[in-house]
Design a protein around this motif. Structure first.
Motif, mmCIF file in Angstrom:
data_model
loop_
_atom_site.group_PDB
_atom_site.id
_atom_site.type_symbol
_atom_site.label_atom_id
_atom_site.label_comp_id
_atom_site.label_asym_id
_atom_site.label_seq_id
_atom_site.Cartn_x
_atom_site.Cartn_y
_atom_site.Cartn_z
ATOM 1 N N ASP A 1 -10.135 -2.941 0.765
ATOM 2 C CA ASP A 1 -9.282 -1.891 1.317
ATOM 3 C C ASP A 1 -9.754 -0.532 0.797
ATOM 4 O OD1 ASP A 1 -7.116 -0.016 1.722
ATOM 5 O OD2 ASP A 1 -5.822 -1.732 2.116
ATOM 6 N N VAL B 1 -2.437 -4.459 -4.376
ATOM 7 C CA VAL B 1 -3.043 -4.154 -3.081
ATOM 8 C C VAL B 1 -4.475 -4.664 -3.030
ATOM 9 C CG1 VAL B 1 -3.742 -2.320 -1.492
ATOM 10 C CG2 VAL B 1 -1.581 -2.131 -2.729
ATOM 11 N N SER C 1 0.781 4.100 -2.830
ATOM 12 C CA SER C 1 0.564 5.506 -2.472
ATOM 13 C C SER C 1 1.646 6.406 -3.055
ATOM 14 C CB SER C 1 0.535 5.643 -0.940
ATOM 15 O OG SER C 1 0.361 6.991 -0.556
ATOM 16 N N ASP D 1 -8.782 2.577 1.526
ATOM 17 C CA ASP D 1 -7.713 3.504 1.133
ATOM 18 C C ASP D 1 -7.215 3.204 -0.282
ATOM 19 O OD1 ASP D 1 -7.806 4.854 3.528
ATOM 20 O OD2 ASP D 1 -6.181 3.694 4.442
ATOM 21 N N ALA D 2 -7.086 1.919 -0.592
ATOM 22 C CA ALA D 2 -6.637 1.524 -1.926
ATOM 23 C C ALA D 2 -7.679 1.897 -2.979
ATOM 24 C CB ALA D 2 -6.354 0.025 -1.973
ATOM 25 N N LYS E 1 0.824 -1.208 0.000
ATOM 26 C CA LYS E 1 0.000 0.000 0.000
ATOM 27 C C LYS E 1 0.863 1.265 0.000
ATOM 28 C CE LYS E 1 -3.670 0.146 2.677
ATOM 29 N NZ LYS E 1 -4.599 0.408 3.816
ATOM 30 N N LEU F 1 -1.516 -0.838 -7.499
ATOM 31 C CA LEU F 1 -2.880 -0.801 -6.957
ATOM 32 C C LEU F 1 -3.571 -2.156 -7.131
ATOM 33 C CD1 LEU F 1 -4.073 2.719 -8.138
ATOM 34 C CD2 LEU F 1 -3.910 1.934 -5.769
#
Length: 275
Positions: A157, A150, A121, A159-160, A117, A147
């Motif tokens: 997820d 992840v 990011s 945030d992903a 992750k 991505l």
């Protein structure tokens, strides 16, 4: 204020936002900036060779020493340490593209899935900062691949998913797919600040000031200490022509952040708004 002045103001505001709210500066180094008008693409290695010419001899010698050691390294530990060192070096040089490139290799050498992750990011951040440069296609490819890894590991997820939404919007080919992902997140979690902030920023960038204002206010209603939301709300009001409101918001943001350098930047912006 004339349109040209507003454009210059928005550029200044985005730079300040990158420094104080995103954790990394959005300034490109001279080599990156020089190449932003070139339509062709190149490899990271070729790009790095070009950037090397912009470094002073001390930095250049240090980097070449580490790269020589990397080529001769046999153990995973030694390779990982050198890749991490080189990645950090490019971070210090404010070149997010090369920082991400070496962090990717660091992650691959360690085979540590807990870094996936963070790696994704960093690629998204690099894409934001290098979307017009000659390595933008390479960055986009790595961002998408990271991505996918992840989300393959954890499809839920959030945030992903937000990063994936940013990727789609930044690419420009499927922006509404990205917006749809963000809206679906908010439907399930109306107070998700990251998703609301992303929607607000995209609305601001597209000139939809009413929508941007709504999103930033939603964040502040739930968390009135969110200085990033306050800052971008101030930008929205400035871009919408509501100078007095924008100045009041900038002043409040300055009080909450309590950073001398930030205050100086804000004071300059306020003076610009008063002209």
């Amino acid at each position: 204020m004339q349109k040209k002045q507003y454009i210059l103001l928005l550029i200044t505001l985005c730079i300040v936002a990158g420094i104080y709210f995103f954790g990394k500066t959005t300034h490109q180094n001279k080599a990156t900036a020089t190449n932003t008008t070139i339509a062709s693409t190149t490899t990271f290695d070729a790009y790095e060779e070009e950037v090397l010419q912009q470094l002073n001899s001390t930095n250049k010698d240090s980097l070449m020493l580490w790269k020589t050691a990397l080529n001769n390294a046999n153990s995973t530990k030694d390779k990982a340490q050198l890749l991490q060192k080189i990645s950090f070096f490019w971070q210090q040089q404010q070149n997010v593209g090369l920082e991400a490139y070496y962090f990717q290799q660091y992650t691959d050498v360690l085979k540590d899935t807990s870094l996936l992750k963070e790696n994704a990011s960093l690629w998204i951040f690099a894409l934001k900062n290098n979307k017009d440069s000659i390595i933008s296609n390479n960055i986009s490819t790595f961002a998408n691949q990271s991505l996918e890894k992840v989300l393959e590991k954890n499809p839920d997820d959030v945030d992903a998913k937000i990063m994936q939404a940013e990727y789609f919007v930044l690419q420009g080919e499927n922006p509404m797919q990205g917006i749809g992902i963000l809206k679906s997140i908010i439907d399930k979690d109306p107070h998700n600040e990251k998703a609301l902030m992303a929607l607000g920023r995209f609305s601001l960038q597209s000139g939809q000031f009413d929508k941007a204002r709504e999103r930033f206010k939603q964040v502040l209603e739930h968390n009135n200490q969110n200085t990033e939301a306050l800052y971008f709300l101030a930008i929205t009001e400035a871009e919408a022509g509501n100078k007095e409101t924008a100045i009041n918001l900038f002043e409040l943001c300055k009080q909450l952040v309590q950073n001398e350098d930030f205050s100086k930047e804000i004071d300059a912006i306020i003076e610009n708004l008063k002209r």
